[in-house]
Design an enzyme around this catalytic site. Structure first.
Site, mmCIF file in Angstrom:
data_model
loop_
_atom_site.group_PDB
_atom_site.id
_atom_site.type_symbol
_atom_site.label_atom_id
_atom_site.label_comp_id
_atom_site.label_asym_id
_atom_site.label_seq_id
_atom_site.Cartn_x
_atom_site.Cartn_y
_atom_site.Cartn_z
ATOM 1 N N THR A 15 -126.190 93.877 40.010
ATOM 2 C CA THR A 15 -127.452 93.657 39.308
ATOM 3 C C THR A 15 -128.667 93.900 40.187
ATOM 4 O O THR A 15 -129.718 94.287 39.695
ATOM 5 C CB THR A 15 -127.528 92.230 38.734
ATOM 6 N N GLY A 17 -130.094 94.753 44.571
ATOM 7 C CA GLY A 17 -129.798 95.052 45.973
ATOM 8 C C GLY A 17 -130.916 94.550 46.856
ATOM 9 O O GLY A 17 -132.035 94.282 46.395
ATOM 10 N N ASP A 241 -118.251 95.102 49.234
ATOM 11 C CA ASP A 241 -119.052 93.926 49.554
ATOM 12 C C ASP A 241 -118.216 92.687 49.844
ATOM 13 O O ASP A 241 -118.569 91.888 50.721
ATOM 14 C CB ASP A 241 -120.087 93.643 48.460
ATOM 15 N N THR A 242 -117.080 92.543 49.158
ATOM 16 C CA THR A 242 -116.248 91.368 49.436
ATOM 17 C C THR A 242 -115.654 91.431 50.835
ATOM 18 O O THR A 242 -115.522 90.405 51.517
ATOM 19 C CB THR A 242 -115.123 91.235 48.402
ATOM 20 N N ASN A 300 -109.200 88.766 41.286
ATOM 21 C CA ASN A 300 -110.517 88.952 40.678
ATOM 22 C C ASN A 300 -110.654 88.002 39.491
ATOM 23 O O ASN A 300 -109.789 87.994 38.608
ATOM 24 C CB ASN A 300 -110.688 90.386 40.177
ATOM 25 N N GLU A 308 -124.882 84.430 33.551
ATOM 26 C CA GLU A 308 -126.024 85.345 33.603
ATOM 27 C C GLU A 308 -126.237 86.044 32.265
ATOM 28 O O GLU A 308 -127.379 86.231 31.820
ATOM 29 C CB GLU A 308 -125.817 86.387 34.710
#
Length: 480
Positions: A15, A17, A241-242, A300, A308
């Site tokens: 969503t 950065g 990113d994880t 996951n 959201e």
């Protein structure tokens, strides 16, 4: 100060950065968010796509700001979500925008793949959980649709590598992001080309996989000049990113599980080798690459995406709830019995998330509660929080069975770690201490890998020791 070193992390979520500047000095290690921008998903010709060119423009704008401040960067690193990719033509031009993993064009594709390679066999050969948006399914869908960009591509680049390419003009394929694709051989840590050839998917466009910490190249001369920063190196950090976030878990030993909490909740353990067996296949656990040759064995779970998307609906109705208000709402209905399965496919990309939850929330007897009495917004928030905590407890139980060590605690990192109520309800559900923080784990892991590439830290345990000293965490113990 001559002894001060600066590193820049571009940390891109689904969503938004950020550009985050890290400062290493004799006084310690600190982080500063210097730029924020949207991760722009656009709908064009019936496709959901990522506007990577807009993201690139934001990157350059951030670099120009740092140039004006006179910051001397040691390097730049980029992390994003996994599985999505762009096509690059023989002339080096980007062939259209990358498809978004939420685009429904892969619905039903796994079942078609299983007609050639059965589900159990696919998992055994890749170790990756079956999710319809995995890169292997995206490529298969594009192949069957005779996608023009795919036909013309000389290479494909995963999102972090694509953004690095736009900055440097150099192409690499970094390990942690490639590992999420469902196309990698867990033994060789390279793409399983025979697997793809069985499916009729081209393999000549796949680059060799390189380890995290590899220097991609330097800022293009025109960008170096425009920003005033000169030829700064760009490092292929743990691009997923994880993987960057797990590098920043402030643990002192291996006896932990982690929960990277954001749009997605990714819950797992760090192990030295993949865990691929009938049980892990049945439970649909995944084996993804971590730094220093580790494996992220994880599940996951749909995370704060649920809340959201409800906020989007509420805001459109004139109810712009703050995060503090949402916590108070959940507390006011803490005994509400309604539950959903966060991973029900109906919550993946609904037109109206609130309506889907109202249709689904049920008590332990299977009664759809909104059919009995219209649910309040507070009850919906409580339902989401409790349902996530219950899901975490279920996954933790399975992790305890798989782990080659005793799990003593759960480290929650990422934006969700700032939610004290959710942390407490999670500790209550799993029956273990929850250590919350740091919230900026992904950016921290990103810059720490850059620092390791620069020779400033030795390994992930030295990183974690430094992080534990620099960032405060809060521990929540099970109640009741």
């Amino acid at each position: 100060m001559a002894d001060t070193k600066y590193f820049l992390a571009f940390d891109c979520g689904a969503t938004s950065g950020r550009g985050v500047l890290a400062r290493f000095s004799p006084e310690g290690f600190s982080m500063e968010e210097v730029y924020r921008f949207p991760s722009e998903m656009v709908r064009k010709e019936g496709r959901m796509q990522w506007d990577v060119l807009a993201m690139h423009r934001h990157f350059v704008a951030c670099l120009k700001e740092l140039g004006k401040r006179g910051v001397h960067l040691e390097s730049i690193g980029i992390d994003t979500w996994g599985v999505d990719f762009g096509h690059v033509g023989p002339d080096g031009e980007l062939l259209g925008l990358p498809r978004c993993y939420r685009d429904p064009y892969t619905n039903g594709i796994p079942e078609k793949v299983f007609e050639t390679i059965p589900r159990q066999q696919l998992y055994a050969r890749t170790g990756i959980q079956i999710m319809n948006f995995n890169t292997i399914f995206q490529l298969y869908a594009q192949t069957k649709a005779r996608d023009e960009s795919l036909k013309k591509a000389s290479s494909i680049l995963f999102m972090p590598d694509l953004l690095s390419y736009l900055l440097t003009g150099k192409q690499v394929c970094e390990y942690t992001d490639a590992s999420t694709s469902g196309m990698m051989d867990q033994t060789t840590r390279q793409f399983n080309k025979p697997l793809l050839e069985e499916l009729g998917v081209r393999t000549d466009m796949l680059l060799p996989i390189v380890p995290s910490g590899t220097v991609v190249g330097f800022l293009k001369p025109e960008i170096a000049k425009e920003t005033g920063l000169g030829p700064v190196p760009v490092v292929a950090v743990a691009g997923h990113d994880t993987a960057s976030a797990i590098a920043a878990v402030p643990a002192s030993d291996e006896h932990f599980a982690y929960l990277s909490s954001g749009t997605w909740s990714l819950m797992g353990i760090e192990v030295p080798a993949p865990i691929i067996n009938e049980a892990s296949a049945r439970e649909n656990f995944t084996n993804e690459g971590g730094i220093e040759g580790t494996t992220r064995f994880l599940k996951n779970i749909t995370g704060m995406w649920l809340l959201e998307q409800c906020r989007v609906v509420w805001k459109a109705a004139g109810k712009d709830y703050s995060y503090a208000q949402l916590v108070e709402m959940a507390l006011s209905e803490k005994d509400f019995p309604g539950r959903i399965d966060p991973d029900d496919p109906r919550f993946a990309a609904p037109e109206n998330m609130l309506e889907e939850i109202l249709r689904s929330a049920q008590d332990d007897k299977g009664v759809i509660l909104n059919e009995v009495k219209n649910l309040t917004d507070a009850q919906v928030v409580s339902c989401i929080y409790h349902s996530l905590a219950d899901k975490y407890a279920s996954v933790m139980k399975r992790l305890q069975d798989f782990a080659p060590f005793t799990i003593d605690k759960l480290h929650i990192i990422g934006g969700g770690s700032a939610n004290n109520l959710m942390n407490q309800w999670t500790a209550n559900a799993i029956g273990l201490p929850v250590v919350a923080g740091p919230t900026e784990a992904t950016a921290i892991g990103n810059v720490m890998i850059q620092a390791q590439a620069a020779g400033m830290v030795a390994d992930r345990w030295e990183m974690r020791t430094m992080i534990a000293k620099a960032f405060a965490v809060k521990t929540f113990y099970p109640e009741n």
